[in-house]
Enzyme design. Sequence first.
Site, PDB file in Angstrom:
ATOM      1  N   CYS A  84       0.815  -1.214   0.000  1.00 14.76           N
ATOM      2  CA  CYS A  84       0.000   0.000   0.000  1.00 14.76           C
ATOM      3  C   CYS A  84       0.848   1.264   0.000  1.00 14.76           C
ATOM      4  O   CYS A  84       2.049   1.238   0.277  1.00 14.76           O
ATOM      5  CB  CYS A  84      -0.893   0.034   1.251  1.00 14.76           C
ATOM      6  SG  CYS A  84      -1.900  -1.420   1.528  1.00 14.76           S
ATOM      7  N   CYS A 123      -2.999   4.864   2.705  1.00 21.85           N
ATOM      8  CA  CYS A 123      -4.072   3.899   2.456  1.00 21.85           C
ATOM      9  C   CYS A 123      -5.147   3.979   3.549  1.00 21.85           C
ATOM     10  O   CYS A 123      -4.821   4.016   4.746  1.00 21.85           O
ATOM     11  CB  CYS A 123      -3.503   2.482   2.406  1.00 21.85           C
ATOM     12  SG  CYS A 123      -4.750   1.218   2.041  1.00 21.85           S
ATOM     13  N   CYS A 126      -2.566  -3.071  -3.502  1.00 25.41           N
ATOM     14  CA  CYS A 126      -3.806  -2.957  -2.743  1.00 25.41           C
ATOM     15  C   CYS A 126      -4.915  -2.411  -3.642  1.00 25.41           C
ATOM     16  O   CYS A 126      -4.707  -1.462  -4.396  1.00 25.41           O
ATOM     17  CB  CYS A 126      -3.579  -2.029  -1.550  1.00 25.41           C
ATOM     18  SG  CYS A 126      -5.087  -1.577  -0.652  1.00 25.41           S
ATOM     19  N   CYS A 177      -6.116   1.472  -2.002  1.00 25.16           N
ATOM     20  CA  CYS A 177      -5.329   2.690  -2.243  1.00 25.16           C
ATOM     21  C   CYS A 177      -4.671   2.692  -3.619  1.00 25.16           C
ATOM     22  O   CYS A 177      -4.138   3.713  -4.041  1.00 25.16           O
ATOM     23  CB  CYS A 177      -4.270   2.872  -1.161  1.00 25.16           C
ATOM     24  SG  CYS A 177      -2.962   1.623  -1.158  1.00 25.16           S
TER      25      CYS A 177
END
Length: 348
Positions: free
Chosen positions: A36, A40, A67, A70
């Site tokens: 991330c 995030c 991810c 994000c």
Amino acid sequence: METLERKSEFYQALIEKNSEYEGIFYVGVKTTGVFCRPTCPARKPKFENCEFYQTAKEALLASFRPCKRCRPLSHPNQVSEVVARLVEAVELNPEKRWKDYHFREMEVDESTARRQFKKRFGMTFVEYARSRRMGIAMKQLRCGEAVIDAQLAAGYESSSGFRDAFSRIMGAPPALADNKNMFKAAWIDTKLGPMIAIADEKALWLLEFVDRRGLEREVEKLRTKTKSAVIPGSNSILQSVEKELQEYFDGKRTEFKTPIRLIGSDFQKSVWQKLRVIPYGETKSYFDIASSLGKPTAFRAVALANGANQLAIIIPCHRVIRLNGNLGGYGGGISRKQWMLEFEKKNK
């Protein structure tokens, strides 16, 4: 990648969703397998479940996937529509090998994709897609799946994602390699998890747990310094170390006889030679090693040399602890270090 202080700083930035750290680091979450951005919005992981990376490529090679919340590689405020579409396409089929016609099917100009990826992420799109495949393959390797074991033993006959990833990590295929500079790599199962051993016909050059972070860089360093190719296979040296490791974990062996070769500076080699004479079942401190070299103030340099050891267990860097009795670090993981120290003490 970083010191404990730096990792703590990054973790605090993650908790605070500090936008000043955007582009400074990515965080890989071991419990979910994703990486991330610092900001995030997802629930924050525990510190011990975080791995921090300076680049997205490092996170991909460590087998983390982007991810979906994000979108670290395709956030609309940071990348173009072309980049976002291509990243999404890779995630839909991460093992896909991209060809020219794939770009035409998406109505994307290949040179534009290459340029925009290079500018944003420091790697071309093809490198990104390859890193994603390689990360998946290394994750399979670290999990010890039977199919990976079979592919490793079979060499390059398989057309799977592992073949592609492993050959790119280890070097040229046999047909293109110089037989005078050829190393063999073998998968060895142990009680503490699988290990990779690399050897030529005369000596063992590398022995590491396959889940050690940075294993790919260690192999690349070996290839570069020796100007050699490394391919899956076996030889008498690999058979010897596998047998000795089995005896070690059965409590029947306290020292190793398999010939080894060391790659490092003169200082590193002097440290490693001191490690080799630490008796089975005993420990020494970094200060002890430094003092035995006549350099008592060089304990930090000793610690760095200890961490650069590429022959786990055989050169027993796990027997070096801090002066206050704390275990200190270990490339293969603190839990393994503690297990081996207790195991050796019990079987001394």
